[in-house]
Design a protein around this motif. Sequence first.
Motif, PDB file in Angstrom:
ATOM      1  N   SER A  89       0.873  -1.177   0.000  1.00 50.25           N
ATOM      2  CA  SER A  89       0.000   0.000   0.000  1.00 50.25           C
ATOM      3  C   SER A  89       0.909   1.225   0.000  1.00 50.25           C
ATOM      4  N   ASN A  90       0.332   2.386  -0.199  1.00 51.00           N
ATOM      5  CA  ASN A  90       1.110   3.613  -0.316  1.00 51.00           C
ATOM      6  C   ASN A  90       1.013   4.418   0.980  1.00 51.00           C
ATOM      7  N   LEU A  91       2.017   4.287   1.839  1.00 53.86           N
ATOM      8  CA  LEU A  91       2.007   5.007   3.110  1.00 53.86           C
ATOM      9  C   LEU A  91       2.012   6.517   2.925  1.00 53.86           C
ATOM     10  N   ALA A  92       2.579   6.999   1.834  1.00 54.23           N
ATOM     11  CA  ALA A  92       2.585   8.448   1.590  1.00 54.23           C
ATOM     12  C   ALA A  92       1.157   8.977   1.470  1.00 54.23           C
ATOM     13  N   GLU A  93       0.229   8.120   1.089  1.00 51.78           N
ATOM     14  CA  GLU A  93      -1.173   8.518   0.950  1.00 51.78           C
ATOM     15  C   GLU A  93      -2.027   8.115   2.145  1.00 51.78           C
TER      16      GLU A  93
END
Length: 114
Positions: A89-93
């Motif tokens: 998953s995209n932790l930045a988001e």
Amino acid sequence: MNTPSTSSTPAKHQLADPVFAEDFLLDGIDEILTMFTPRQLRLGRMPQPKGAVIFHVPGARSWKLGQGVAEASIAAPLHGMYLGLWGRSNLAETALIEGDKALAVQVLQGPLTP
């Protein structure tokens, strides 16, 4: 007539989210932040961060990556942090990022693992 299934069993081509024990997830996060990422940095596979970043799992623990005072923090629930660090998953988001967001995003882009 085809009627939608009301069964809780996933459809043939649909995968259910795996359920992992808390200690398994914490160990996986620890493995990335204390073993893989330092190795990536040492081998020059990842740029050295310009400051320290704290990774925090509320109710569990925190890890610090880099030297000095933390300039950014990345907080996410246990399952989210695990999936994000392992590239699922995209932790930045999805994570709560405080402080220097550009630094946090740079670190998350890694690559944190080989």
